[in-house]
Structures are given as C-alpha cells and as structure tokens.
Design a protein around this motif. Sequence first.
Motif, PDB file in Angstrom:
ATOM      1  N   PHE A  81      -0.813  15.443   6.192  1.00 16.37           N
ATOM      2  CA  PHE A  81      -0.256  14.688   5.059  1.00 16.37           C
ATOM      3  C   PHE A  81       1.268  14.736   5.129  1.00 16.37           C
ATOM      4  CE2 PHE A  81      -4.403  16.328   3.919  1.00 16.37           C
ATOM      5  CZ  PHE A  81      -5.037  15.233   3.349  1.00 16.37           C
ATOM      6  N   LEU A  83       3.641  12.681   4.506  1.00 20.09           N
ATOM      7  CA  LEU A  83       4.452  12.089   3.450  1.00 20.09           C
ATOM      8  C   LEU A  83       4.351  12.851   2.133  1.00 20.09           C
ATOM      9  CD1 LEU A  83       3.962   8.237   4.010  1.00 20.09           C
ATOM     10  CD2 LEU A  83       5.690   9.769   4.946  1.00 20.09           C
ATOM     11  N   ASP A  84       3.496  13.865   2.094  1.00 15.47           N
ATOM     12  CA  ASP A  84       3.314  14.602   0.837  1.00 15.47           C
ATOM     13  C   ASP A  84       3.514  16.108   0.962  1.00 15.47           C
ATOM     14  OD1 ASP A  84       2.335  12.680  -1.391  1.00 15.47           O
ATOM     15  OD2 ASP A  84       1.204  12.054   0.375  1.00 15.47           O
ATOM     16  N   ILE A  90       5.839  11.325   9.814  1.00 15.80           N
ATOM     17  CA  ILE A  90       4.599  10.625  10.120  1.00 15.80           C
ATOM     18  C   ILE A  90       4.524  10.183  11.576  1.00 15.80           C
ATOM     19  CG2 ILE A  90       5.453   8.353   9.400  1.00 15.80           C
ATOM     20  CD1 ILE A  90       2.630   7.895   8.150  1.00 15.80           C
ATOM     21  N   VAL A 115      -2.092   9.551   1.916  1.00 19.88           N
ATOM     22  CA  VAL A 115      -0.768   9.388   1.316  1.00 19.88           C
ATOM     23  C   VAL A 115      -0.972   9.229  -0.188  1.00 19.88           C
ATOM     24  CG1 VAL A 115       1.322   7.978   1.182  1.00 19.88           C
ATOM     25  CG2 VAL A 115       0.155   8.271   3.388  1.00 19.88           C
ATOM     26  N   SER A 116      -0.242   9.972  -0.971  1.00 16.59           N
ATOM     27  CA  SER A 116      -0.391   9.869  -2.428  1.00 16.59           C
ATOM     28  C   SER A 116       0.432   8.715  -2.980  1.00 16.59           C
ATOM     29  CB  SER A 116       0.047  11.175  -3.105  1.00 16.59           C
ATOM     30  OG  SER A 116       1.464  11.220  -3.251  1.00 16.59           O
ATOM     31  N   THR A 117       0.069   8.311  -4.187  1.00 12.46           N
ATOM     32  CA  THR A 117       0.854   7.315  -4.921  1.00 12.46           C
ATOM     33  C   THR A 117       1.675   7.975  -6.014  1.00 12.46           C
ATOM     34  OG1 THR A 117      -1.058   6.891  -6.358  1.00 12.46           O
ATOM     35  CG2 THR A 117      -0.765   5.431  -4.457  1.00 12.46           C
ATOM     36  N   GLN A 124       1.979   4.287  -0.389  1.00  9.60           N
ATOM     37  CA  GLN A 124       0.645   4.464   0.182  1.00  9.60           C
ATOM     38  C   GLN A 124       0.288   3.296   1.106  1.00  9.60           C
ATOM     39  OE1 GLN A 124      -2.981   4.111  -2.300  1.00  9.60           O
ATOM     40  NE2 GLN A 124      -3.422   6.230  -1.704  1.00  9.60           N
ATOM     41  N   GLY A 127       2.233   3.866   4.276  1.00  9.89           N
ATOM     42  CA  GLY A 127       1.717   5.046   4.976  1.00  9.89           C
ATOM     43  C   GLY A 127       0.376   4.803   5.625  1.00  9.89           C
ATOM     44  N   THR A 131      -0.163   4.996   9.586  1.00  9.73           N
ATOM     45  CA  THR A 131      -1.182   5.935  10.059  1.00  9.73           C
ATOM     46  C   THR A 131      -2.163   5.243  10.992  1.00  9.73           C
ATOM     47  OG1 THR A 131      -1.008   7.303   8.058  1.00  9.73           O
ATOM     48  CG2 THR A 131      -3.039   7.485   9.335  1.00  9.73           C
ATOM     49  N   TRP A 144      -9.906   8.705   6.022  1.00 10.23           N
ATOM     50  CA  TRP A 144      -8.831   8.600   5.035  1.00 10.23           C
ATOM     51  C   TRP A 144      -9.207   9.331   3.752  1.00 10.23           C
ATOM     52  CZ3 TRP A 144      -3.954   6.980   5.398  1.00 10.23           C
ATOM     53  CH2 TRP A 144      -3.240   6.769   4.213  1.00 10.23           C
ATOM     54  N   ARG A 170       0.518  15.814  -6.758  1.00 11.24           N
ATOM     55  CA  ARG A 170       0.185  14.814  -5.751  1.00 11.24           C
ATOM     56  C   ARG A 170      -1.314  14.820  -5.437  1.00 11.24           C
ATOM     57  NH1 ARG A 170       4.770  12.867  -2.882  1.00 11.24           N
ATOM     58  NH2 ARG A 170       6.672  13.790  -3.755  1.00 11.24           N
TER      59      ARG A 170
END
Length: 310
Positions: A81, A83-84, A90, A115-117, A124, A127, A131, A144, A170
């Motif tokens: 993860f 981005l979080d 990435i 990827v979280s929002t 997201q 991402g 990905t 995913w 997150r």
Amino acid sequence: MIEAAMIWNEPNNKSHWDPELDPDWSRFARMAVLSADAIASENPALTKMLGGISPIDPGFITRMKEFGVLDHVDAVAVHGFPLDWNLWQIQEWPQKIGEIATVTDLPIWVSEVGVSTFGAEEIQVWGLKRTAELLLGNAPRIQWYSLYDLPREWEATTRHREAEGSSYYRHFHMGLLRQDGTPKPALEEFLRYTPAMGLVQWFHFEDPRLDDAVAWMKRLGVTNMRTGLSWADSFRPNALDWFDRQMEALAAFDVTVTFCFTPEHRGMMPHHTSPPLVPEEFAEFCATMIRRYAPGMTSASLPTQRASAA
C-alpha cells in the motif's frame, strides 16, 4: 471453489502476529508447517500459501526458508500500500516483487494491494490505474483491497488504533464502494481490469453485506477473490452455519481462503495476534475447513471408467 489456502494474514505485521511472544517467528513457522501439511492431507492438489507479508521483506521470507516452511507451501504472497502505509513509492512495485524473487523460486502472488480515498477519491482512480500498469501480467494473482469501505462503527484490525493518526482512519476508506454501497469513481476504472484483477473482501461474522458483495463481484466480472475464515469465529454459536452460508455464496468464484485469528482462550495471550497454545489446534481447524469446503479426490470418489467394448 477454493483454489488456494493461505496460512495466516501478514504474519510479519504486529497487527496480526505478536512479535513479543514470538520474536524469531519460530512458533509461527512450526504452526505454518503443521497447517500446510494438514491442508495437504485433505487435498494434495490445493495450492498452499504462506500468509501474505506486509511489509514486503525478503528477510522474513529467508527466515521462513531457514525454518523449512517454504518446503511445505506452493506459493508466497505480498501485500503493498505505497500510497497509504508503506515507505516506498508506487513505481517500486516491480522492484519489491524482485526482492522476494531473489530469495525464493516459489510463485509470488499480490494478494492485497489498494489505495484509500481518505484524502481524495481521485487518488484511488490514479492509484488503481498505475497499479494495473505495474502489476498485471507480472504475478499469478493481483487482488485489489477492497470491494467495500469498512463501516465506521466497526474497528480496523490493527494493534495501534487511533494512536496511528491518519494511518488508522485510512483503513475505513479502502473500498471501491462506500459504506452505504454507492460506487466511488474508481469502480468504473476497476471494470477495465477484470477478470485479470481480483478482489479482496473480508466478511465479518454474519456480515449483512455478503449477498450484495456477491452481486457486485458478478456484475464487475470478477472471477477470483480472497476472503477469510476465522479460527476465533469458529467458537461462536452457529459458526458453521455462517461459514456454510459464506462459502456457498462464493461458490461461483475461485477463492483464496485465509485461515487466521487466534481465539482468545486458545492463545498464549488473550488476543487474536497471539501464537496458539497448541499449534496443532490451528492446523486441525485448517484441515476441517478444507475437508468441508474443498475435499480432495479419494479412490472412493474417483469416477469409474467403463471398459471399452471389444
């Protein structure tokens, strides 16, 4: 319907395995070997997987190799993860898979990526697209995380909770669908990558989202997914009824089922991250679930071949 049995979830993550009770992972290794052999005894053809690791650490895989665990499984898995939560970018995804490939020849699945929002829903979308560009075609499975946001009234499975700051929150924004079931912008992007990309969806005990989740996955063209069966939940009243309902609902998919979570009364400490007092009990739980939902072919169940006419 079960294509793979995963032994634990993120065993090198403090939120899922207590390093103070097992600082060298020797207890985990023994439990993993026992469980892999128990699964194989019920269905030798089933893919046995070491629990997906987070962080992606070749040192942990090397430790498992030294303990002999990799001789008893058919694949390993990684979770990422960037981005979080991870401390890498990435575009390093191919490098991260390559680091694991240097220490094992086993297939490497990406059994959780997401990827979280939390910051913005547009992140997201980007991402997910990036990905897919980096991973599709480079691993046997890309799954995913996840279909649904985690309901805010539930707790995320982590040891630190609110002490993590924004990292904790997150956890609640990883879905392609919001808590109320409405689609986020990334859902349309996800449609571009099925069936090559699968989904992860953890179902809580008697989860009311089960039927809607199945309908959404079919609508999205998902053919493979990952979920869990909790050893701790197996001690709840009517546990088998719930397990049966969950697995029957998922019968249309190739399922990676993750066995994990120590019952409080069967751990060295009363916590789901604790090594079990008796690791053979976890292995028997794995065997029981495979016997129930993915039994292997025996000589008695093989179809009889008719002799051809002379």
